[in-house]
Design an enzyme around this catalytic site. Structure first.
Site, PDB file in Angstrom:
ATOM      1  N   ASP A   1      14.717  -4.187  11.867  1.00 33.28           N
ATOM      2  CA  ASP A   1      15.115  -3.034  12.364  1.00 33.28           C
ATOM      3  C   ASP A   1      15.644  -3.190  13.751  1.00 33.28           C
ATOM      4  O   ASP A   1      15.495  -4.434  14.236  1.00 33.28           O
ATOM      5  CB  ASP A   1      13.654  -1.922  12.507  1.00 33.28           C
ATOM      6  CG  ASP A   1      13.629  -1.245  11.050  1.00 33.28           C
ATOM      7  OD1 ASP A   1      14.307  -0.885  10.338  1.00 33.28           O
ATOM      8  OD2 ASP A   1      12.243  -0.979  11.027  1.00 33.28           O
TER       9      ASP A   1
ATOM     10  N   ARG B   1      20.801  -7.751  -1.357  1.00 30.02           N
ATOM     11  CA  ARG B   1      21.367  -6.434  -2.187  1.00 30.02           C
ATOM     12  C   ARG B   1      22.504  -5.685  -1.345  1.00 30.02           C
ATOM     13  O   ARG B   1      22.337  -5.825   0.046  1.00 30.02           O
ATOM     14  CB  ARG B   1      20.175  -5.353  -2.308  1.00 30.02           C
ATOM     15  CG  ARG B   1      19.250  -5.747  -3.424  1.00 30.02           C
ATOM     16  CD  ARG B   1      20.038  -5.710  -4.841  1.00 30.02           C
ATOM     17  NE  ARG B   1      19.947  -4.094  -5.114  1.00 30.02           N
ATOM     18  CZ  ARG B   1      20.776  -3.920  -6.228  1.00 30.02           C
ATOM     19  NH1 ARG B   1      21.479  -4.607  -6.986  1.00 30.02           N
ATOM     20  NH2 ARG B   1      20.834  -2.674  -6.619  1.00 30.02           N
TER      21      ARG B   1
ATOM     22  N   ARG C   1       0.788  -1.247   0.122  1.00 27.27           N
ATOM     23  CA  ARG C   1       0.248  -0.092   0.136  1.00 27.27           C
ATOM     24  C   ARG C   1       0.946   1.257   0.157  1.00 27.27           C
ATOM     25  O   ARG C   1       2.041   1.078   0.357  1.00 27.27           O
ATOM     26  CB  ARG C   1      -0.914   0.231   1.420  1.00 27.27           C
ATOM     27  CG  ARG C   1      -0.084  -0.262   2.668  1.00 27.27           C
ATOM     28  CD  ARG C   1      -1.266  -0.469   3.776  1.00 27.27           C
ATOM     29  NE  ARG C   1      -1.451   1.002   4.146  1.00 27.27           N
ATOM     30  CZ  ARG C   1      -0.722   1.720   4.946  1.00 27.27           C
ATOM     31  NH1 ARG C   1       0.369   1.202   5.580  1.00 27.27           N
ATOM     32  NH2 ARG C   1      -1.145   2.898   5.238  1.00 27.27           N
TER      33      ARG C   1
ATOM     34  N   GLU D   1      25.016   7.224  -1.026  1.00 30.13           N
ATOM     35  CA  GLU D   1      24.753   5.936  -0.995  1.00 30.13           C
ATOM     36  C   GLU D   1      24.587   5.335  -2.437  1.00 30.13           C
ATOM     37  O   GLU D   1      23.437   5.926  -3.019  1.00 30.13           O
ATOM     38  CB  GLU D   1      23.600   5.685   0.041  1.00 30.13           C
ATOM     39  CG  GLU D   1      23.264   4.564   0.850  1.00 30.13           C
ATOM     40  CD  GLU D   1      22.407   4.585   1.889  1.00 30.13           C
ATOM     41  OE1 GLU D   1      22.643   5.356   2.932  1.00 30.13           O
ATOM     42  OE2 GLU D   1      21.174   4.132   1.829  1.00 30.13           O
TER      43      GLU D   1
ATOM     44  N   TYR E   1      14.843  -9.109   7.416  1.00 31.47           N
ATOM     45  CA  TYR E   1      15.054  -7.490   7.491  1.00 31.47           C
ATOM     46  C   TYR E   1      14.571  -6.996   8.823  1.00 31.47           C
ATOM     47  O   TYR E   1      13.554  -6.473   8.836  1.00 31.47           O
ATOM     48  CB  TYR E   1      14.407  -6.505   6.467  1.00 31.47           C
ATOM     49  CG  TYR E   1      14.994  -5.376   6.410  1.00 31.47           C
ATOM     50  CD1 TYR E   1      16.264  -4.639   6.201  1.00 31.47           C
ATOM     51  CD2 TYR E   1      14.338  -4.254   7.580  1.00 31.47           C
ATOM     52  CE1 TYR E   1      16.787  -3.349   6.418  1.00 31.47           C
ATOM     53  CE2 TYR E   1      14.994  -3.039   7.820  1.00 31.47           C
ATOM     54  CZ  TYR E   1      16.126  -2.665   7.273  1.00 31.47           C
ATOM     55  OH  TYR E   1      16.835  -1.428   7.716  1.00 31.47           O
TER      56      TYR E   1
ATOM     57  N   ARG F   1      20.618   8.216  -2.083  1.00 27.41           N
ATOM     58  CA  ARG F   1      20.377   9.147  -0.974  1.00 27.41           C
ATOM     59  C   ARG F   1      21.844   9.962  -0.648  1.00 27.41           C
ATOM     60  O   ARG F   1      22.830   9.426  -0.865  1.00 27.41           O
ATOM     61  CB  ARG F   1      20.135   8.570   0.276  1.00 27.41           C
ATOM     62  CG  ARG F   1      19.060   7.328   0.183  1.00 27.41           C
ATOM     63  CD  ARG F   1      18.632   6.975   1.499  1.00 27.41           C
ATOM     64  NE  ARG F   1      19.280   6.364   2.361  1.00 27.41           N
ATOM     65  CZ  ARG F   1      18.985   5.831   3.794  1.00 27.41           C
ATOM     66  NH1 ARG F   1      17.962   6.144   4.184  1.00 27.41           N
ATOM     67  NH2 ARG F   1      19.834   5.169   4.610  1.00 27.41           N
TER      68      ARG F   1
ATOM     69  N   ARG G   1      -0.603  10.240   3.888  1.00 26.99           N
ATOM     70  CA  ARG G   1      -1.140  10.967   5.338  1.00 26.99           C
ATOM     71  C   ARG G   1      -1.876  12.375   4.756  1.00 26.99           C
ATOM     72  O   ARG G   1      -1.123  12.999   3.946  1.00 26.99           O
ATOM     73  CB  ARG G   1       0.163  11.241   5.961  1.00 26.99           C
ATOM     74  CG  ARG G   1       0.180  11.047   7.252  1.00 26.99           C
ATOM     75  CD  ARG G   1       1.399  11.399   8.154  1.00 26.99           C
ATOM     76  NE  ARG G   1       1.898  10.102   8.449  1.00 26.99           N
ATOM     77  CZ  ARG G   1       3.370  10.073   8.769  1.00 26.99           C
ATOM     78  NH1 ARG G   1       3.967  11.288   8.792  1.00 26.99           N
ATOM     79  NH2 ARG G   1       3.921   9.014   9.119  1.00 26.99           N
TER      80      ARG G   1
END
Ligand code: FAD
Length: 374
Positions: A355, A251, A174, A302, A353, A282, A178
């Site tokens: 966090d 990656r 999705r 990056e 992955y 970035r 906001r």
């Protein structure tokens, strides 16, 4: 009475190993931590250059809604009030992220939530009837052409190293729209960067723990296995099993870091470059994570990269094939041959992955099952 010198040898001085080591030490157990890098901290390690904490393995922002994890880390370090509000640069124009009323105003000049919703519906109209079979179609279906071409297409193609039409649609489930003027990237309850940098956190976790850096477990596996009752392994799981079932894909990233003789380069910690033709994704300006006022500044470009034996495995590619492979490796890890001696955990051994808050949660969960009876 045990014949082993240690209760646990922990392979990997990253956050997972740090939490486990802290908890084991707290229980009076003897642990030895080894890491093949020449420092502890794993991927959250910062190198101090010109008084600025440089996030050496990629920009890190701590964010969580898990109160137990938040309380846990706050025992060791205080967090500043940094809120991640990245900016996107597309063809020299700037846009706020995540997609919010500021972004919609910058894209279309719309000023109210109702106008923004109507504009998004209008943008989606031509793609209403498609059944998305790749990321491009999925993004067009969810958000229409302007958002896709300005903020999604180039960035995602650079990240994945292939055209959006060849990236599976499930990557974007999705689009997080906001309809408020809120540039806070995360929805979590708690967020910040440790005051004094991430090394303050890992150094506190490792306080009193014996760590040997610059040591590759596989150069001397038998020796380390014999040193301890159990081994907690936080490296790549396919490497542990000598790639018997095949290689898991990742990656990678390549970082180019420069010291600039100016105080403030881009006015924000994170600026994304969403054009395909600009090769980096970035620019990170590290001092802004800690509201630095140093005379100089440090920026890192990056570049997404193919993973090979010469660079770091940063992002697991959780597609069907790799998920099947990790499931088979996990079965091996849980088999009688291994489960009495070896524990596995962290983002590389779990091939997830995670966090930082997920990593801490997973490590605390392992300490409960593993250490609570000792
Ligand atoms: P690691 O930090 O990878 O530690 C594993 C350690 O094991 C490494 O130090 C490695 O050298 C060592 N090791 C491996 N093999 C061997 C061996 N054979 N012998 C000896 N040592 C070995 N999380 C957030 O919450 N917010 C963010 O903003 C964020 N940004 C990120 C950006 C990037 C680019 C990446 C890659 C991750 C990011 N994360 C972020 C996730 C965060 O980095 C992880 O949750 C956390 O660092 C995982 O800790 P770990 O101990 O599992 O793994």
């Amino acid at each position: 009475m045990s014949n082993f010198q240690y209760d646990y040898v922990i392979v990997g001085a990253g956050l997972f190993g740090a939490v486990f080591a802290r908890e084991a030490l707290q229980k009076g157990l003897k642990v030895l931590v080894i890491d093949k890098r020449h420092h502890s901290g794993g991927n959250i390690y910062c190198e101090n250059i010109e008084g600025i904490n440089v996030h050496k393995y990629g920009a890190h922002i701590f964010h969580t809604s898990n109160k137990e994890v938040w309380n846990y880390v706050n025992q060791f370090v205080e967090f500043n009030h940094y809120v991640n509000s990245p900016i996107a640069n597309y063809r020299e124009k700037l846009y706020n992220l995540p997609f919010n009323m500021n972004t919609f105003y910058q894209l279309w000049g719309v000023k109210t939530p109702a106008e923004a919703r109507a504009k998004i519906e209008e943008q989606r109209q031509p793609y209403r009837d498609i059944e998305p079979s790749n990321l491009e179609e999925q993004a067009l279906f969810l958000g229409g052409k302007d958002l896709y071409e300005t903020l999604i297409k180039g960035y995602t193609e650079k990240q994945w190293g292939r055209p959006a039409t060849e990236i599976p649609s499930f990557i974007i489930k999705r689009l997080p729209f906001r309809f408020t003027f809120d540039n806070n990237y995360f929805n979590d309850l708690y967020q910040g960067v440790p005051i004094g940098g991430y090394n303050t956190l890992t150094n506190a976790l490792f306080e009193g723990v014996e760590i040997h850096t610059g040591v590759n477990y596989f150069d001397n596996k038998e020796k380390y296995d014999q040193l301890a009752r159990k081994v907690l392994y936080t490296g790549k799981i396919d490497e542990f099993f000598e790639y018997q079932l095949g290689k898991l894909e990742y990656r990678s990233l390549h970082f180019e870091t420069q010291v600039l003789d100016q105080e403030n380069y881009q006015g924000n910690a994170v600026v994304n470059y969403t054009e395909k033709d600009i090769p980096f994704t970035r620019i990170i300006e590290h001092k802004h994570f800690e509201f630095g006022t140093q005379e100089k500044t440090i920026v890192t470009h990056e570049y997404p990269h193919e993973f090979s034996k010469d660079n770091e495995p940063y992002y697991p590619i959780n597609d069907t094939d790799n998920n099947a492979l990790i499931a088979s490796y996990k079965e091996m890890a849980a088999s009688a041959d291994y489960c009495d001696k070896y524990l596995f955990g962290g983002r590389l051994a779990d091939y997830r992955y995670y966090d930082m808050d997920d990593t801490i949660e997973a490590a605390l969960s392992l300490t409960k099952t593993e250490l609570d009876n000792q």
